[in-house]
Design a protein around this motif. Structure first.
Motif, PDB file in Angstrom:
ATOM      1  N   ASN A 187       0.813  -1.222   0.000  1.00 25.00           N
ATOM      2  CA  ASN A 187       0.000   0.000   0.000  1.00 25.00           C
ATOM      3  C   ASN A 187       0.843   1.266   0.000  1.00 25.00           C
ATOM      4  O   ASN A 187       0.818   2.043   0.951  1.00 25.00           O
ATOM      5  CB  ASN A 187      -0.890   0.012   1.241  1.00 25.00           C
ATOM      6  CG  ASN A 187      -2.054  -0.947   1.124  1.00 25.00           C
ATOM      7  OD1 ASN A 187      -2.652  -1.083   0.053  1.00 25.00           O
ATOM      8  ND2 ASN A 187      -2.377  -1.608   2.222  1.00 25.00           N
ATOM      9  N   PRO A 189       2.105   4.674  -2.516  1.00 26.04           N
ATOM     10  CA  PRO A 189       1.803   5.349  -3.775  1.00 26.04           C
ATOM     11  C   PRO A 189       2.936   5.136  -4.772  1.00 26.04           C
ATOM     12  O   PRO A 189       4.109   5.155  -4.387  1.00 26.04           O
ATOM     13  CB  PRO A 189       1.686   6.827  -3.382  1.00 26.04           C
ATOM     14  CG  PRO A 189       2.384   6.955  -2.075  1.00 26.04           C
ATOM     15  CD  PRO A 189       2.406   5.607  -1.425  1.00 26.04           C
ATOM     16  N   ASN A 191       3.945   2.486  -6.140  1.00 24.84           N
ATOM     17  CA  ASN A 191       4.782   1.476  -5.496  1.00 24.84           C
ATOM     18  C   ASN A 191       5.816   0.859  -6.433  1.00 24.84           C
ATOM     19  O   ASN A 191       6.930   0.544  -6.000  1.00 24.84           O
ATOM     20  CB  ASN A 191       3.918   0.420  -4.777  1.00 24.84           C
ATOM     21  CG  ASN A 191       2.873  -0.223  -5.667  1.00 24.84           C
ATOM     22  OD1 ASN A 191       2.865  -0.028  -6.874  1.00 24.84           O
ATOM     23  ND2 ASN A 191       1.976  -0.990  -5.069  1.00 24.84           N
ATOM     24  N   SER A 222       3.472  -0.633 -11.298  1.00 25.41           N
ATOM     25  CA  SER A 222       2.793  -0.313 -10.035  1.00 25.41           C
ATOM     26  C   SER A 222       1.485  -1.085  -9.985  1.00 25.41           C
ATOM     27  O   SER A 222       0.938  -1.466 -11.024  1.00 25.41           O
ATOM     28  CB  SER A 222       2.491   1.180  -9.950  1.00 25.41           C
ATOM     29  OG  SER A 222       3.682   1.914  -9.735  1.00 25.41           O
ATOM     30  N   MET A 224      -2.410  -1.472  -7.567  1.00 28.86           N
ATOM     31  CA  MET A 224      -3.271  -1.198  -6.416  1.00 28.86           C
ATOM     32  C   MET A 224      -3.946  -2.508  -6.040  1.00 28.86           C
ATOM     33  O   MET A 224      -4.563  -3.153  -6.884  1.00 28.86           O
ATOM     34  CB  MET A 224      -4.311  -0.130  -6.777  1.00 28.86           C
ATOM     35  CG  MET A 224      -5.262   0.192  -5.648  1.00 28.86           C
ATOM     36  SD  MET A 224      -6.731  -0.827  -5.665  1.00 28.86           S
ATOM     37  CE  MET A 224      -7.943   0.405  -6.131  1.00 28.86           C
ATOM     38  N   ARG A 285      -1.919   5.272 -10.881  1.00 31.52           N
ATOM     39  CA  ARG A 285      -1.865   6.288  -9.809  1.00 31.52           C
ATOM     40  C   ARG A 285      -3.227   6.765  -9.310  1.00 31.52           C
ATOM     41  O   ARG A 285      -3.439   6.853  -8.096  1.00 31.52           O
ATOM     42  CB  ARG A 285      -0.979   7.464 -10.228  1.00 31.52           C
ATOM     43  CG  ARG A 285       0.500   7.100 -10.148  1.00 31.52           C
ATOM     44  CD  ARG A 285       1.367   8.187 -10.703  1.00 31.52           C
ATOM     45  NE  ARG A 285       1.076   8.394 -12.116  1.00 31.52           N
ATOM     46  CZ  ARG A 285       1.740   9.222 -12.885  1.00 31.52           C
ATOM     47  NH1 ARG A 285       2.722   9.958 -12.399  1.00 31.52           N
ATOM     48  NH2 ARG A 285       1.430   9.349 -14.171  1.00 31.52           N
ATOM     49  N   GLU A 288      -4.602   4.096  -7.021  1.00 31.93           N
ATOM     50  CA  GLU A 288      -3.852   3.986  -5.760  1.00 31.93           C
ATOM     51  C   GLU A 288      -4.258   5.092  -4.798  1.00 31.93           C
ATOM     52  O   GLU A 288      -4.474   4.855  -3.615  1.00 31.93           O
ATOM     53  CB  GLU A 288      -2.355   4.189  -6.025  1.00 31.93           C
ATOM     54  CG  GLU A 288      -1.633   3.029  -6.641  1.00 31.93           C
ATOM     55  CD  GLU A 288      -0.178   3.414  -6.940  1.00 31.93           C
ATOM     56  OE1 GLU A 288       0.121   4.615  -7.107  1.00 31.93           O
ATOM     57  OE2 GLU A 288       0.645   2.491  -6.994  1.00 31.93           O
TER      58      GLU A 288
END
Ligand code: CS2
Length: 493
Positions: A187, A189, A191, A222, A224, A285, A288
């Motif tokens: 978790n 941002p 990531n 990345s 989420m 993004r 997330e």
């Protein structure tokens, strides 16, 4: 008798089992961080993808800190069950995708060899925020962290996630250098970009010759991830034995909901996750931010204020109407910082979150979410507060949430019982508490100056003054009364 491959065929009909033969499955990915979340999330998506589309996508799952998961799962041939809990009857399902379990400190050579094998095409990670040993905002490894310092000195026997990745990548480069995707599922941002930067810096220090290959052939999408997965309880184990007819030490419980949004940026093949509910997108993004700020931000608020108010679980907390109003206010503050996402209705998302939080069967303890606040709060609240203040917007709910964390860190609940603070900065917090024993405001002031959490915001009166007002009120009137008074403030009406 323990669950194992030989008894798969003998389950009661109500238990869903792998729709493929796990004993014939090759290993195509390595997972670092074999906690309950991985078992209830990525491993389930992968199980579904193998069932639907085939492929040698078995997982070699590694834990790096404790042998517990290995000891639970290895005697069960990697099999375990997921208990889905909701307002309806529980559903039980056995997952077959985890094909090998390793404990890093005992089996590091095997871990590195798995990362290096060309058949391994993906590495996924769920090692929690603190597992990266980094200043995430600055995208810098904590070079002084004990595990990082150890790995710089003993590169062949790494302990940290960054050290393990660096050693495995170096070995892979020396073997054949097949392309690889490293998919962060924590978790944080951006990531993937954060992890990419950390790994590049680490490899630069230890294996500079590996760097050009790394830049060219290893991708870091990345993602989420979302599924509420409370810690397994003793009851889950006894219920598993009844539901399955076999002992399952590795059982996990989870809510029915699941979501996985992945940046479509892979170096090589991957399981057909998009066929089984994952969304592949060009930019993760916005997703997330929505999830970190609305879901996780609310979770942390309830974890601290709910705990101090005397609630044990998130469901008990959110069912209190004053808390539901406060959580909604926090979500609205966060929502104002989000960009629209095509196809996503934020009001519906909020309503769904309140419903998910209130799932009475979850048993998600406030204390579980309260852990590691110093690692979570920056992306859940502080980023939001900074953006709101820059736009001239108020930070009412955010400052009450922050005051709740400070109240919690004070280390005594309202019955004067000690609170066990679990946080990488716990020693710093208790030193601050010891320095300000009877003065909540100077305690709050000192916490607001903890740079890695607050940055410059802790010194900004537009934030610090309301936080301190809420802290005073929490001590003076108690948590319940303070939360109730919140919904009477003009800002919320
Ligand atoms: C929680 C998360 O423990 C925590 O900090 O907020 O684990 C949360 O349950 C998950 O992110 C839900 O997807």
């Amino acid at each position: 008798m323990r669950l194992n491959l030989n008894v798969l065929a003998a389950f009661p009909g109500a238990v869903q089992r792998p729709a493929y033969d796990p004993s014939n499955l090759g290993i195509g990915s390595v997972h670092l961080g074999l906690g309950a979340f991985h078992r209830a999330h990525q491993a389930v998506y992968t199980d579904d993808a193998i069932a639907g589309s085939g492929g040698d996508w078995g997982i070699c799952a590694v834990s790096l800190k404790t042998p517990t998961a290995r000891d639970q799962l290895a005697p069960q041939d990697g099999l375990y069950s997921v208990r889905t809990v909701s307002r309806a009857a529980d559903a039980w399902r056995v997952i077959g995708s985890v094909r090998e379990v390793l404990f890093g400190p005992d089996q590091m050579a095997d871990v590195i060899a798995r990362i290096a094998r060309a058949e391994t095409k993906i590495i996924t990670l769920t090692v929690t925020e603190k597992g990266y040993c980094a200043n995430v905002a600055k995208r810098e490894p904590l070079w002084d962290h004990a595990d990082i310092a150890h790995d710089l000195a003993h590169a062949d026997a790494p302990r940290s996630v960054l050290g393990v990745l660096a050693a495995g990548l170096h070995e892979r480069f020396r073997k054949r250098g097949a392309p690889l995707t490293i998919l962060c599922c924590d978790n944080l941002p951006e990531n993937g970009a954060v992890l990419e930067s950390l790994v590049h810096q680490f490899v630069t220090r230890l294996y500079p010759l590996t760097l050009p290959w790394l830049r060219k052939h290893v991708r870091f999408p990345s993602s989420m991830v979302d599924r509420i997965v409370p810690a397994t309880q003793a009851q889950d184990r006894s219920d598993a034995a009844r539901a399955l007819g076999y002992e399952d030490e590795g059982v996990v419980r989870a809510e029915p909901f699941g979501q996985w949004v992945i940046e479509d940026n892979f170096a090589a093949e991957r399981p057909a996750w998009e066929q089984v509910g994952a969304q592949l997108v060009s930019d993760v993004r916005p997703f997330e931010k929505m999830k970190l700020r609305l879901l996780n931000g609310s979770h942390s608020l309830m974890a601290y204020l709910g705990y101090v108010a005397g609630y044990e679980t998130i469901a008990e907390t959110v069912i209190d109407p004053a808390f539901e109003r406060l959580v909604t206010a926090l979500m609205l503050e966060a929502e104002a910082t989000l960009e629209p996402i095509p196809g996503v209705d934020f009001a519906a998302y909020r309503a769904q979150l309140i419903e998910r939080f209130g799932n009475p069967a979850n048993g998600h303890r406030c204390a579980q979410i309260a852990a590691d606040g110093s690692q979570k709060i920056p992306q859940r609240w502080i980023a939001v507060a900074n953006e709101r203040l820059a736009k001239g917007l108020d930070v009412n709910a955010l400052t009450l949430a922050t005051a709740g964390w400070i109240r919690y860190l004070y280390g005594k609940d309202e019955m004067d019982t000690a609170i066990a603070i679990s946080d990488p900065l716990a020693a710093e917090f208790s030193a601050i508490a010891a320095k300000h024993p009877y003065d909540a405001l100077s305690f709050a002031d000192a916490i607001l100056r903890v740079e890695p959490v607050f940055g410059a915001l802790g010194r900004n009166p537009a934030f610090a003054a309301p936080v301190k007002r809420w802290v005073s009120q929490l001590f003076r009137d108690g948590t319940q009364a303070t939360v109730e008074s919140f919904s009477e403030t003009s800002a919320f009406r």
